[in-house]
Scaffold this active site. Sequence first.
Site, short mmCIF file in Angstrom:
data_model
loop_
_atom_site.label_atom_id
_atom_site.label_comp_id
_atom_site.label_asym_id
_atom_site.label_seq_id
_atom_site.Cartn_x
_atom_site.Cartn_y
_atom_site.Cartn_z
N HIS A 34 0.82 -0.65 0.01
CA HIS A 34 0.02 -0.01 0.10
C HIS A 34 0.53 1.22 -0.26
O HIS A 34 0.51 2.53 -0.50
CB HIS A 34 -1.03 0.15 1.33
CG HIS A 34 -1.92 -0.84 1.31
ND1 HIS A 34 -3.06 -1.59 2.48
CD2 HIS A 34 -2.88 -1.46 0.10
CE1 HIS A 34 -3.97 -2.39 1.58
NE2 HIS A 34 -3.41 -2.42 0.91
N CYS A 92 -2.31 -2.97 -16.10
CA CYS A 92 -2.71 -2.90 -15.67
C CYS A 92 -2.07 -2.69 -14.18
O CYS A 92 -2.40 -2.13 -13.28
CB CYS A 92 -4.12 -2.51 -16.00
SG CYS A 92 -5.09 -4.01 -14.78
#
Length: 556
Positions: free
Chosen positions: A186, A486
């Site tokens: 993250h 992606c």
Amino acid sequence: METTLRGVGVSHGVAIGEVRHMGTAVLEPPAKQIPAEDAEREQGRARKAVEAVAADLMARGNLAGGEAQAVLEAQAMMAQDPELLADVERRITVGSTAERAVYDAFAAYRALLAGAGEYLAGRVADLDDVRNRIVARLLGVPMPGVPDSDEPYVLIARDLAPADTALLDPTLVLGFVTEEGGPTSHSAILARALGVPAVVALPGAGEIPEGTVVAVDGSTGEIFVNPAEEKKARLAAEAAERKAALAAATGPGATSDGHKVPLLANIGGPADVPAAVEAGAEGVGLFRTEFLFLDDSANAPSEEKQITAYRQVLEAFPEGRVVVRVLDAGADKPLDFLTPGDEPNPALGVRGLRTLLDHPDVLRTQLTALAKAAEGLPVYLEVMAPMVADRADAKAFADACREAGLRAKFGAMVEIPSAALRARSVLQEVEFLSLGTNDLAQYTFAADRQVGAVSRLQDPWQPALLDLVALSAEAAKAEGKSCGVCGEAAADPLLACVLTGLGVTSLSMGAASLPYVRATLAKFTLAQCERAAAAARAADSAEEARNAAQAVLSGE
């Protein structure tokens, strides 16, 4: 004396400044007993602290927007987990103070996560941050976090909680270095979104003394401690040269000989659209729709709410391409109304498309909302399913799209090795593939993206991962269909050239990475990219692959 350390570079750029360390962790509360008559009062204190922390996390998410908002809302849900709260109240009933009960209940839950497979073990850092915030509030002490400073600095921490990373001020935090984490953690993803140079997985970073001058190269992963003036000048000159090259590179993505490679943006919601447009994104390659579903873990958003959010994004790219990923729930994104709570390893259980096929009404509503949101717009809408394993999955998704009356291209994400190995079979049912390299690496190497100890296996330069990308791209070419990337791999400018050489037809990334990739692609021909790709695949390690590709592209 100058020394050089090396971690994993996860966000481009160079930062030079003095070190400041993240505040220390909350101390363990004393284990003292309370009289039975105080239990109700302590339970009330615990509930208020939990509610306050959850509200703070939600507020931080609203301020940050985009991907950060989804991460912080997930943390807020973690704070309010009913089973955790029940455990806290039970511990208070038998004599614990509110702060000690929170500490012990979270410790027990932490142990469960740590032993539930590496995918869930990666949520431990987020859980610890929630615990620290609740305990700090109950103790009445400041929450440890980003240090106060009037002067810009380089931040060093064991790890950065999403709540801290999301609201970093890039005018003060020149860059950051963490001991833990990986290239797709993250913190790494949010660093790229902020455009802050960052290096993760650097053991011993916390031992660099406060106030020491360091130079952080977020591209190479190098940390220069006490760099000589000559080194600082060289790094600053290189950074200025990169900045000038970025400013000069405009327009659609393409190699120097005109081979087009559309450069698209990864977004988490409407809040991410302005940055993508400003960076010159040619469309959206990954629209994560989870942000809508995290607002209320107990209920799915209404069709009307979804239509409004989707249309905001679609209107921003008239005549552009927008690729929407339907809800990817499960594993680290549990939703009370969808995902089972008793799976031994949710990362390998019912998640992504599997969850939606078990709840066809949720999928139908989302697809119908997308169809209505696109009505009357010239946008090229494409919709893809996460966690497709085989042709049967692809067919089930394509059938659901048709039944919902969706006029769009239907695609499949390649995140499971089986989908790459059998890509031609999958492409009999769908019109495009999109490689999610984060999860594809995770499942290929059994290496959680949040665990620093296995970060070398999460490196997208791993030749085995490049082999799977090549298989998928070759299958798409044979079928006359497209195959994009992606995942975070597309944000690495050098790797973007290799992916192009492997046959990938589009690249999607965070908006901050678009200028770097555009400028780098424009330097090389398609043939050079193909030679670099072949050299990388011939290597035996990620480092060798990167060096081999670099050698080809630099003409060595």
